[in-house]
Design an enzyme around this catalytic site. Sequence first.
Site, short mmCIF file in Angstrom:
data_model
loop_
_atom_site.label_atom_id
_atom_site.label_comp_id
_atom_site.label_asym_id
_atom_site.label_seq_id
_atom_site.Cartn_x
_atom_site.Cartn_y
_atom_site.Cartn_z
N MET A 1 51.26 39.62 69.80
CA MET A 1 52.63 39.56 70.32
C MET A 1 52.65 40.03 71.76
SD MET A 1 54.48 38.23 68.13
CE MET A 1 56.05 38.47 68.94
N HIS B 1 55.43 32.78 60.99
CA HIS B 1 55.20 34.12 61.54
C HIS B 1 56.14 35.08 60.82
CE1 HIS B 1 55.81 36.86 65.34
NE2 HIS B 1 55.22 37.49 64.35
N ASP C 1 59.72 31.55 63.22
CA ASP C 1 59.88 33.00 63.34
C ASP C 1 60.77 33.51 62.22
OD1 ASP C 1 59.65 32.55 66.78
OD2 ASP C 1 58.33 33.83 65.59
N MET D 1 57.84 38.20 60.26
CA MET D 1 58.22 39.51 60.80
C MET D 1 59.08 40.19 59.74
SD MET D 1 58.96 38.30 64.70
CE MET D 1 59.15 36.56 64.27
N SER E 1 58.24 27.60 69.18
CA SER E 1 59.05 28.42 68.27
C SER E 1 60.45 27.85 68.23
CB SER E 1 59.12 29.86 68.79
OG SER E 1 60.25 30.51 68.22
N HIS F 1 56.18 26.57 65.09
CA HIS F 1 56.12 28.02 64.84
C HIS F 1 57.46 28.49 64.30
CE1 HIS F 1 54.54 32.12 65.64
NE2 HIS F 1 55.76 32.42 66.00
N MET G 1 62.43 36.47 60.20
CA MET G 1 62.79 37.88 60.41
C MET G 1 63.70 38.33 59.26
SD MET G 1 63.60 37.70 64.49
CE MET G 1 62.55 36.70 65.56
N ASP H 1 52.45 35.05 71.67
CA ASP H 1 53.83 34.70 71.35
C ASP H 1 54.79 35.64 72.06
OD1 ASP H 1 55.61 34.62 68.13
OD2 ASP H 1 56.32 34.40 70.18
C1 DX5 Z 1 59.54 37.13 68.42
C2 DX5 Z 1 59.54 35.65 68.51
C3 DX5 Z 1 59.66 35.13 69.97
C4 DX5 Z 1 59.71 33.62 70.01
C5 DX5 Z 1 59.32 33.01 71.34
O1 DX5 Z 1 60.61 37.69 69.02
O2 DX5 Z 1 58.32 35.25 67.96
O3 DX5 Z 1 58.58 35.63 70.68
O4 DX5 Z 1 58.77 33.18 69.11
O5 DX5 Z 1 59.98 33.61 72.34
P1 DX5 Z 1 60.07 32.95 73.80
O6 DX5 Z 1 61.47 32.38 73.89
O7 DX5 Z 1 59.83 34.12 74.72
O8 DX5 Z 1 59.02 31.90 73.95
ZN ZN Z 2 56.71 34.25 66.54
#
Ligand code: DX5
Ligand code: ZN
Length: 224
Positions: A137, A66, A35, A68, A8, A33, A37, A175
């Site tokens: 998650m 992903h 993320d 969100m 990520s 990946h 948001m 994740d």
């Molecule tokens: C949602 C995100 C995180 C990130 C990975 O908050 O999707 O989970 O990808 O986080 P860490 O740093 O815990 O690998």
């Molecule tokens: Zn993610």
Amino acid sequence: MKIRIHPSILNADHEQMQAEFDRVLAAGVEAIHLDIMDGRFVKPVTFEIETIRRYTAMCSLPFDAHLMIVQPERHVDEYIDACCSLVNFHLEVSPDPAALIDYLHGRGVQAGVTVNPNTPVDGMLELADRVELVLFMSVYPGYGGQRFIPDVLDKVRAFKRHCVRRGLNPLIQIDGGINTETAPAAAAAGADTMVAGTFIFRSGDYAGQVRALRDSCADVTANW
Ligand code: DX5
Ligand code: ZN
């Protein structure tokens, strides 16, 4: 077989993204990946579409988006057109997941569905034969660097049993809080695709961390 690793880039150094992509590519990861948001489904806001277009042009790996975000059905085209090869949305905010999965396939991309730690596995079981990936998650989404929630593994085990009984093979992704302690537990429960953010990007040795993650699961994957 071995685990798949999708780093990520939430906590990567966005001042030098080309070097970051080159480093994880050289480390042998399978995909990136992203993320995404929107400040509504989760508080933070992350990458703008323009940034994603720039990023997918910088790296030859597949991008796993992903989402969100609320109303994912209204926005998936933006991520498809920004060259994400897999679009993954949350069941908590999708009124008709089967229709959205069909739409993604119609646009020629892979489809994934995600549930938060406190969302039951049932919705995922119903869609197991329609998607290329499911994401469990293991933290409440919004930030990297949180602690892994082990209870989530009961859902992963139930989902894996469901797939084995039916001969289904979607990728089972997890994740949040993934490291050399939690990855083997997740793999033993049936997860084959690890999202790792801080474990990789907060280290000075990306290749070493990727190797350590794979090695930590070696006893489990030896039987795959
Ligand atoms: C949602 C995100 C995180 C990130 C990975 O908050 O999707 O989970 O990808 O986080 P860490 O740093 O815990 O690998
Ligand atoms: Zn993610």
